[in-house]
Design a protein around this motif. Structure first.
Motif, PDB file in Angstrom:
ATOM      1  N   GLU A 106       0.832  -1.196   0.000  1.00  0.00           N
ATOM      2  CA  GLU A 106       0.000   0.000   0.000  1.00  0.00           C
ATOM      3  C   GLU A 106       0.869   1.250   0.000  1.00  0.00           C
ATOM      4  O   GLU A 106       1.938   1.278   0.612  1.00  0.00           O
ATOM      5  CB  GLU A 106      -0.894  -0.019   1.237  1.00  0.00           C
ATOM      6  CG  GLU A 106      -1.763   1.207   1.401  1.00  0.00           C
ATOM      7  CD  GLU A 106      -2.590   1.133   2.661  1.00  0.00           C
ATOM      8  OE1 GLU A 106      -2.922   2.198   3.208  1.00  0.00           O
ATOM      9  OE2 GLU A 106      -2.879   0.003   3.109  1.00  0.00           O
ATOM     10  N   MET A 107       0.392   2.286  -0.697  1.00  0.00           N
ATOM     11  CA  MET A 107       1.139   3.532  -0.781  1.00  0.00           C
ATOM     12  C   MET A 107       0.210   4.694  -0.447  1.00  0.00           C
ATOM     13  O   MET A 107      -0.934   4.734  -0.920  1.00  0.00           O
ATOM     14  CB  MET A 107       1.723   3.711  -2.177  1.00  0.00           C
ATOM     15  CG  MET A 107       2.657   4.909  -2.309  1.00  0.00           C
ATOM     16  SD  MET A 107       2.957   5.329  -4.029  1.00  0.00           S
ATOM     17  CE  MET A 107       1.346   5.926  -4.495  1.00  0.00           C
ATOM     18  N   ALA A 108       0.683   5.609   0.361  1.00  0.00           N
ATOM     19  CA  ALA A 108      -0.084   6.807   0.738  1.00  0.00           C
ATOM     20  C   ALA A 108       0.796   8.033   0.547  1.00  0.00           C
ATOM     21  O   ALA A 108       1.971   8.030   0.930  1.00  0.00           O
ATOM     22  CB  ALA A 108      -0.557   6.712   2.194  1.00  0.00           C
ATOM     23  N   GLU A 109       0.197   9.074  -0.062  1.00  0.00           N
ATOM     24  CA  GLU A 109       0.974  10.278  -0.339  1.00  0.00           C
ATOM     25  C   GLU A 109       0.026  11.438  -0.584  1.00  0.00           C
ATOM     26  O   GLU A 109      -1.099  11.258  -1.074  1.00  0.00           O
ATOM     27  CB  GLU A 109       1.875  10.063  -1.561  1.00  0.00           C
ATOM     28  CG  GLU A 109       2.889  11.171  -1.789  1.00  0.00           C
ATOM     29  CD  GLU A 109       3.935  10.779  -2.832  1.00  0.00           C
ATOM     30  OE1 GLU A 109       4.579  11.688  -3.365  1.00  0.00           O
ATOM     31  OE2 GLU A 109       4.089   9.576  -3.084  1.00  0.00           O
ATOM     32  N   ASP A 110       0.489  12.655  -0.220  1.00  0.00           N
ATOM     33  CA  ASP A 110      -0.251  13.884  -0.500  1.00  0.00           C
ATOM     34  C   ASP A 110       0.270  14.481  -1.798  1.00  0.00           C
ATOM     35  O   ASP A 110       1.484  14.645  -1.986  1.00  0.00           O
ATOM     36  CB  ASP A 110      -0.081  14.887   0.636  1.00  0.00           C
ATOM     37  CG  ASP A 110      -0.729  14.387   1.913  1.00  0.00           C
ATOM     38  OD1 ASP A 110      -1.543  13.457   1.832  1.00  0.00           O
ATOM     39  OD2 ASP A 110      -0.397  14.929   2.991  1.00  0.00           O
TER      40      ASP A 110
END
Length: 599
Positions: free
Chosen positions: A327-331
């Protein structure tokens, strides 16, 4: 023909015919063989008993000649021929009569199968089946009757006189038996033809009874495959076919229920996706987008505008998730908005077959954070600094630090300018507060659009020439009249054009464009330094100054102009947006609904 043999009817018919032909053939062979064995064994036994009885009688008789004549007449009654030969195979007597078959006696005596030599030697051979040809050709055990006579013959020893041996040859025709077999074969053939016709009729009748419901099942299955899940098969029997039809009807009913459930679930999912504030994007294994909702479409439109070189939106992030499987999370800042992106791989039996992306617009939260962080600095810069200057210069006057009237006048002028600046700032703050509270006073009137925009264009031409900037105007709209507040709208356009001229270097260009048919679109674009992506979400906030370098060289504003402009456009029921790329320029677009009946 091939279609018939491939069908159930043809296969069933061929199976029944093959079974019937096999049974009829085996039955015919067994029947003929049974007839043949029974008749041959019985006739052979009778002929052998008759021959031995005659020879015993002849042996006991004193008058051999009379006894031979009596035996010959007795044989005629039983359709039996009699030939008496001596030890040299010479015929010494024979029976004659119309009831006896005409056979070549020489050929009969020459038959090896007759075993005449053994009989002359005193032995008793068994009766044999012979086929004598009229032309002298030996055809033993042949069923042909062309020029030949089938007979059953036996040779038994006989003492003709004292010291002289001989033999008696007795024979019977078996033509009647062959005729009987021929009639049996003909009867079997007739029975076979009749049975073939009856079996064919029965096979097609039975198969039609079987295939008729099968055809109905096939038609119903096609209807179900085409989406008609309410189709049913009529049940006419209670056998296996009827049970199969009932099972298919039950399957169709359950399939219909399942499809309805899936359809409802799909509609619910679609409704949930449409009503979600967060954007949802589903990407397949090839990197193509297959499912989106309205917030995601807005994000993808801005992303494509900002990243036109990518073959698919979010392709870079998608490749990272597919390769890593995590999983990848970024703004991500995109065209003035900040999006929180969470991408999760979509697994199928331990294989990644795509990804699901959840996108949330966190621009407002970031704006609030920035406003909280910048509020103290803005107030300090915009209010405390002028107050400090007022305090300092007023103290200088009070302390008589200015020795000449010119210095007094200069200090008083500075105090006056700063007070004017503070008054302007306070007025703009009060005006902005009233607007944000919903107290915007508009004095709308029908304005001739072309003269109105041309006047605003002329107002800035001289300023543009001084800065060596080309100021263009394009009026491609079909709208002639617009119901707007001309003063408020001029305030907005003045602010936008002034900002564009201040932030565009020499030899650049600024363009004013009006277009649209059902809504008035006003566009102010420049070829200036542009606005950083991280500052785009905040351009319409109070005290906004994106790049402090943009205001150097000219007197900076208060940072409230764009916030006031946005409130004025909102009061007109329109929207104002911004698109910008750093180093390429900025474009502000105003969209105002227009009543086309008045145009």
């Amino acid at each position: 023909m091939d279609v018939i043999f491939r069908s159930v009817v043809g296969k069933l018919w061929m199976t029944i015919i093959a079974l019937f032909a096999l049974v009829l053939t085996v039955f015919s062979l067994l029947l003929v063989q049974s007839f043949d064995n029974f008749y041959h064994n019985r006739q052979t036994a009778n002929l052998q008993e008759l021959a031995e009885g005659l020879t015993e009688g002849l042996a006991q008789s004193e008058d051999k000649q009379s006894a031979l004549e009596l035996a010959a007449r007795f044989g005629l009654v039983h359709h039996t021929g009699l030939v008496v030969v001596d030890e040299n195979r010479a015929v010494v007597g024979k029976s004659e009569g119309r009831s006896l078959p005409e056979i070549p006696i020489d050929q009969l005596l020459a038959e090896k199968s007759l075993k005449l030599t053994e009989a002359l030697e005193g032995k008793h051979p068994k009766a044999q089946r012979l086929l004598l040809s009229f032309d002298g050709t030996e055809q033993v055990n042949s069923p042909s009757r062309n020029g030949s006579v089938p007979i059953l013959a036996i040779a038994v020893p006989l003492e003709i006189s004292i010291g002289h041996k001989g033999a008696v040859v007795m024979y019977q025709t078996i033509e009647d038996f062959d005729d009987t077999l021929t009639e049996v074969r003909l009867l079997i053939l007739v029975v076979g033809v009749i049975a073939f016709a009856a079996t064919t009729f029965f096979a097609f009748f039975l198969s039609s009874r079987i295939t008729s419901p099968l055809r109905q099942m096939q038609e119903t299955a096609h209807r179900i495959a085409e989406g008609d899940f309410h189709a049913e098969i009529p049940i006419r029997t209670t056998d296996e076919i009827g049970e199969l039809a009932a099972s298919l009807n039950s399957m169709a009913s359950r399939l219909n229920q399942l499809v309805d459930a899936l359809s409802k679930e799909k509609e619910q999912l679609s409704s949930v996706l449409r009503s979600m504030v967060d954007g949802v994007v589903m990407i397949d294994a090839d990197g193509k987008i297959v499912v989106t909702n309205p917030p995601a479409e807005h994000f993808l439109r801005d992303w494509k505008y900002e990243h036109p070189e990518e073959p698919f939106p979010l392709n870079g992030y998608f490749q990272q998730v597919v390769r890593g499987g995590y999983e990848m999370a970024e703004d991500i800042p995109v065209q003035g908005r900040i999006w929180s992106l969470v991408m999760v791989p979509l697994m199928d039996r331990e294989q990644i077959r795509g990804a699901v992306v959840v996108i949330r617009d966190i621009t407002h939260e970031r704006k609030l954070d920035k406003m909280r962080n910048d509020f103290v600095a803005n107030v300090s810069h915009e209010l405390r600094t002028p107050l400090s200057m007022l305090q300092g210069y007023s103290e200088a006057i009070v302390d008589d630090m200015a020795s000449t009237p010119e210095e007094h006048k200069e200090l008083a002028q500075i105090i006056y300018d700063e007070s004017v600046r503070m008054t302007k700032l306070v007025n703009e703050l009060l005006s902005l507060a009233r607007m944000e509270a919903g107290h915007v006073e508009l004095f709308k009137e029908n304005v001739q659009l072309k003269p109105y925009l041309e006047r605003i264009h002329r107002k800035f031409l001289s300023l543009a020439r001084e800065q060596d900037i080309q100021l263009d105007m394009d009026l491609s709209t079909t709208i002639e009249l617009a119901e707007i507040d001309p003063d408020r709208m001029e305030q907005v356009l003045t602010n936008l054009i002034d900002n564009a001229l201040r932030h565009t270097p020499s030899h650049g260009s600024v363009s004013i464009r009006a277009y649209g048919e059902h809504a008035l679109c006003l566009e102010v674009s420049d070829t200036g330094s542009g606005i950083p992506q991280e500052d785009l979400p905040f351009v319409f906030e109070r005290f906004y100054k994106a790049d402090k370098a943009r205001t150097r060289g000219r007197a900076g504003g208060t940072g409230l102009g764009l916030a006031i402009a946005k409130n004025i456009i909102d009061a007109h029921g329109g929207t104002i947006t911004v698109q910008s790329r750093l180093g390429e320029g900025t474009t502000f677009t105003i969209t105002i609904p227009v009543d086309t009946k008045n145009t």
